[in-house]
Design a protein around this motif. Structure first.
Motif, PDB file in Angstrom:
ATOM      1  N   TYR A  88      -3.924   1.977   5.070  1.00  0.00           N
ATOM      2  CA  TYR A  88      -4.342   0.593   5.331  1.00  0.00           C
ATOM      3  C   TYR A  88      -5.351   0.557   6.474  1.00  0.00           C
ATOM      4  N   LEU A  89      -5.065   1.300   7.550  1.00  0.00           N
ATOM      5  CA  LEU A  89      -5.964   1.312   8.701  1.00  0.00           C
ATOM      6  C   LEU A  89      -7.319   1.918   8.342  1.00  0.00           C
ATOM      7  N   ALA A  90      -7.318   2.954   7.512  1.00  0.00           N
ATOM      8  CA  ALA A  90      -8.582   3.555   7.088  1.00  0.00           C
ATOM      9  C   ALA A  90      -9.399   2.565   6.258  1.00  0.00           C
TER      10      ALA A  90
ATOM     11  N   LEU B 266       0.965   4.234  -2.746  1.00  0.00           N
ATOM     12  CA  LEU B 266       0.721   5.595  -2.266  1.00  0.00           C
ATOM     13  C   LEU B 266       1.868   6.525  -2.641  1.00  0.00           C
ATOM     14  N   GLN B 267       3.094   6.085  -2.437  1.00  0.00           N
ATOM     15  CA  GLN B 267       4.245   6.932  -2.749  1.00  0.00           C
ATOM     16  C   GLN B 267       4.301   7.280  -4.235  1.00  0.00           C
ATOM     17  N   ALA B 268       3.954   6.322  -5.084  1.00  0.00           N
ATOM     18  CA  ALA B 268       3.928   6.598  -6.522  1.00  0.00           C
ATOM     19  C   ALA B 268       2.872   7.648  -6.845  1.00  0.00           C
ATOM     20  N   ALA B 269       1.699   7.534  -6.206  1.00  0.00           N
ATOM     21  CA  ALA B 269       0.632   8.505  -6.447  1.00  0.00           C
ATOM     22  C   ALA B 269       0.999   9.878  -5.895  1.00  0.00           C
ATOM     23  N   GLN B 270       1.668   9.909  -4.762  1.00  0.00           N
ATOM     24  CA  GLN B 270       2.111  11.188  -4.198  1.00  0.00           C
ATOM     25  C   GLN B 270       3.151  11.847  -5.100  1.00  0.00           C
TER      26      GLN B 270
ATOM     27  N   THR C 167       0.837  -1.199   0.000  1.00  0.00           N
ATOM     28  CA  THR C 167       0.000   0.000   0.000  1.00  0.00           C
ATOM     29  C   THR C 167       0.873   1.250   0.000  1.00  0.00           C
ATOM     30  N   GLY C 168       1.941   1.223   0.786  1.00  0.00           N
ATOM     31  CA  GLY C 168       2.860   2.355   0.822  1.00  0.00           C
ATOM     32  C   GLY C 168       3.523   2.605  -0.520  1.00  0.00           C
ATOM     33  N   GLU C 169       3.849   1.546  -1.235  1.00  0.00           N
ATOM     34  CA  GLU C 169       4.475   1.704  -2.551  1.00  0.00           C
ATOM     35  C   GLU C 169       3.515   2.352  -3.543  1.00  0.00           C
TER      36      GLU C 169
ATOM     37  N   LEU D 227       0.422  11.540   4.011  1.00  0.00           N
ATOM     38  CA  LEU D 227      -0.231  10.268   4.313  1.00  0.00           C
ATOM     39  C   LEU D 227       0.801   9.143   4.310  1.00  0.00           C
ATOM     40  N   THR D 228       0.529   8.089   5.066  1.00  0.00           N
ATOM     41  CA  THR D 228       1.405   6.918   5.088  1.00  0.00           C
ATOM     42  C   THR D 228       0.625   5.679   4.657  1.00  0.00           C
ATOM     43  N   GLY D 229       1.356   4.703   4.169  1.00  0.00           N
ATOM     44  CA  GLY D 229       0.718   3.455   3.772  1.00  0.00           C
ATOM     45  C   GLY D 229       0.024   2.776   4.937  1.00  0.00           C
TER      46      GLY D 229
END
Length: 203
Positions: free
Chosen positions: A168-170, A149-153, A145-147, A162-164
């Motif tokens: 994930y928790l949301a 997210l980082q690409a989208a950021q 998820t972090g990977e 935001l963090t992965g």
């Protein structure tokens, strides 16, 4: 058996791990197979003793392989990890942009979290327990998820800060809510929209 240097018995090193017997491997595989069917039909509250009976093994055999329910759930989920990893690769290679890829990945994670009734709760508690058998599985999904997210950021499709883990928790919170009696036909769409509005940057 005696040692060459003297007459005292020699013992195998405690660090040597004996291979699992073929019948034990079959029993383990059968238990996991039946557990998946049982979880699909009745959720995670199904009796461990019932799973042992349906698998054709004694309760002691089941608990030797899986001392806790979470250990059995982890084994069932591990069987699906290759599928989830393959889906991540397909999403990454077939999305119009990194924002769309993140959205599709979160949809896949939500489905994974809701594969069995009651699954969101042990996934939640696993993150706070260092020795939970589910912790590694959860961490792998968080890392992926972090990977995404980082690409989208990086491309300006997702909010900075935001963090992965928190995304994930949301997603996990939304998956849990969908399993409550108060959820209705509109709950899923509204929670998806709410989650999306929390991370997406409109172009």
């Amino acid at each position: 058996m005696t040692s060459a240097a003297g007459g005292s018995p020699s013992h195998p090193s405690s660090s040597v791990t004996r291979p699992i017997r073929a019948d034990a491997r079959r029993n383990r595989a059968r238990i996991v197979e039946i557990a998946e069917l049982a979880f699909t039909d009745g959720g995670l509250d199904v009796s461990m003793d019932a799973i042992a009976k349906w698998a054709g093994v004694g309760a002691g055999t089941l608990y030797r392989h899986f001392p806790t329910r979470d250990a059995l759930v982890a084994a069932v989920l591990e069987n699906h990890q290759p599928d989830l990893s393959a889906e991540a690769e397909v999403i990454q290679n077939n999305s119009v942009d990194s924002g769309a890829a993140l959205e599709r990945w979160l949809d896949a994670v939500s489905r994974w979290m809701r594969a069995y009734e009651g699954l969101p709760e042990p996934l939640r508690t696993a993150l706070g327990e260092q020795d939970s058998p589910l912790r590694l599985t959860c961490q792998e999904v968080i890392d992926t998820t972090g990977e995404f997210l980082q690409a989208a950021q990086k491309d300006g499709h997702a909010r900075e800060g935001l963090t992965g883990r928190n995304l994930y928790l949301a997603t996990l919170a939304a998956a849990w809510a969908l399993g409550t009696p108060s959820a209705d036909g509109s709950t899923g769409h509204e929670l998806d929209d709410l989650l999306r509005s929390g991370w997406r940057v409109d172009s």
